[in-house]
Design a protein around this motif. Sequence first.
Motif, short mmCIF file in Angstrom:
data_model
loop_
_atom_site.label_atom_id
_atom_site.label_comp_id
_atom_site.label_asym_id
_atom_site.label_seq_id
_atom_site.Cartn_x
_atom_site.Cartn_y
_atom_site.Cartn_z
N SER A 189 0.81 -1.13 0.14
CA SER A 189 -0.11 -0.07 -0.01
C SER A 189 0.99 1.03 0.16
O SER A 189 0.69 2.24 -0.64
CB SER A 189 -0.96 -0.02 1.24
N ALA A 190 1.94 1.16 0.82
CA ALA A 190 2.87 2.45 0.91
C ALA A 190 3.46 2.57 -0.48
O ALA A 190 3.89 3.67 -0.98
CB ALA A 190 3.94 2.09 1.90
N LEU A 191 3.95 1.53 -0.88
CA LEU A 191 4.89 1.69 -2.26
C LEU A 191 3.74 2.27 -3.34
O LEU A 191 4.41 2.95 -4.38
CB LEU A 191 5.14 0.27 -2.72
N ALA A 192 2.59 1.85 -3.39
CA ALA A 192 1.60 2.25 -4.54
C ALA A 192 1.34 3.69 -4.24
O ALA A 192 1.41 4.56 -5.26
CB ALA A 192 0.18 1.57 -4.57
N VAL A 193 1.12 4.19 -2.91
CA VAL A 193 0.79 5.56 -2.69
C VAL A 193 2.08 6.51 -2.93
O VAL A 193 1.95 7.60 -3.64
CB VAL A 193 0.23 5.65 -1.15
N GLY A 194 3.02 5.93 -2.30
CA GLY A 194 4.55 6.76 -2.63
C GLY A 194 4.77 6.83 -4.27
O GLY A 194 5.01 8.16 -4.43
N ALA A 195 4.56 5.84 -5.14
CA ALA A 195 4.82 6.07 -6.38
C ALA A 195 3.65 6.92 -6.99
O ALA A 195 4.03 7.56 -8.09
CB ALA A 195 4.59 4.80 -7.19
N LEU A 196 2.40 7.10 -6.38
CA LEU A 196 1.37 7.73 -6.84
C LEU A 196 1.64 9.27 -6.60
O LEU A 196 1.40 10.27 -7.66
CB LEU A 196 -0.07 7.33 -6.76
N LEU A 197 2.01 9.55 -5.45
CA LEU A 197 2.07 11.02 -5.06
C LEU A 197 3.30 11.71 -5.17
O LEU A 197 3.29 12.81 -4.97
CB LEU A 197 1.16 11.02 -3.52
N PHE A 198 4.33 11.02 -5.18
CA PHE A 198 5.67 11.43 -4.92
C PHE A 198 6.67 11.05 -6.23
O PHE A 198 6.33 9.99 -6.68
CB PHE A 198 6.42 11.23 -3.62
#
Length: 328
Positions: A189-198
């Motif tokens: 979840s963190a990997l997906a959100v991190g790639a999406l937002l940053f």
Amino acid sequence: MSRAEAQDDRAGESALTAPSTAPDPGVAAGPGVAPDPGARAGQGAVRSPSPLWSLGLFRSELLTTFRRWRTLALLAVLAAVPILVGIAVKIETSDGSSLGGGGGAGPAFISQISNNGLFLVFTALAATLPFFLPMAIGVVAGDAIAGESGAGTLRYLLVAPAGRSRLLLTKYATVIAFCLAATLVVAVSALAVGALLFPVGDLITISGTRITYAEGLGRALLIALVVAASLVGIAALGLFVSTLTGSGIAAMATTVGLLITVQILDQIPQLDALQPYFFSHYWLSFADVMREPVYWDDLVKNLGLQALYAAVFGSAAWARFTTKDITA
């Protein structure tokens, strides 16, 4: 799920996975049922289940655990933590400012998220490890045996010739599988959100050296495995507590209560001589994976301590469960 539904569910699974229906010697016989004289004389002994049957039992336990609404809710909460952290950091840095923090360990990874989304994985694991992850493990482990007893389904499981030791080992293996699944849910979840937002790309380690994004992904996977391994101690403790009571709620509450108590004691300076023996003391040592070279001292101490807790409380759970009268 009602008690009757749980009994029907477990009875169906036992019928599908069991090679025979010989009763477990440790389960009390029903009213008016005379003991088998052949079994008493050593005749008609229950044959040892095959390894394939053991795998079937493990598969059944996995399906039962991961299809419960409680388990799915726990995983959903864990997956939501990186999302909330990522959104908060994005809002905070939307004007071009940077977050405070430093030192590189634990939650201080949050200061690097806006520069590289991969750091959200490390931050999310650091944020969930002190409480959210072990609480979820405590709930599942505490319910492993006590929940079956409280629902009246434990005897159905022991009807199959698994033996109490094999059943307990299967329960613990299921909890360990949940440890890994819960940790990976947070990391993915963190990997997906991190790639999406940053932005993503090469990253700087705590030691100040630059590594490629691929190597960073490898270290993120290693950190997730270390975090999952850090939870085997609380898993064994929860399983032991689960063998002491017939109430799943009581076992879960006791395990979570012990977790909170140990976390508090680990923060009291006067107990510094005892703190290295608390199962949570070296949990955040996973940050040393992001050093160059990797610092292994605290990581090895953490893994050794978890193995010690697993051995001690796993043995205690076995001693309790194999001598316990099963009446439900």
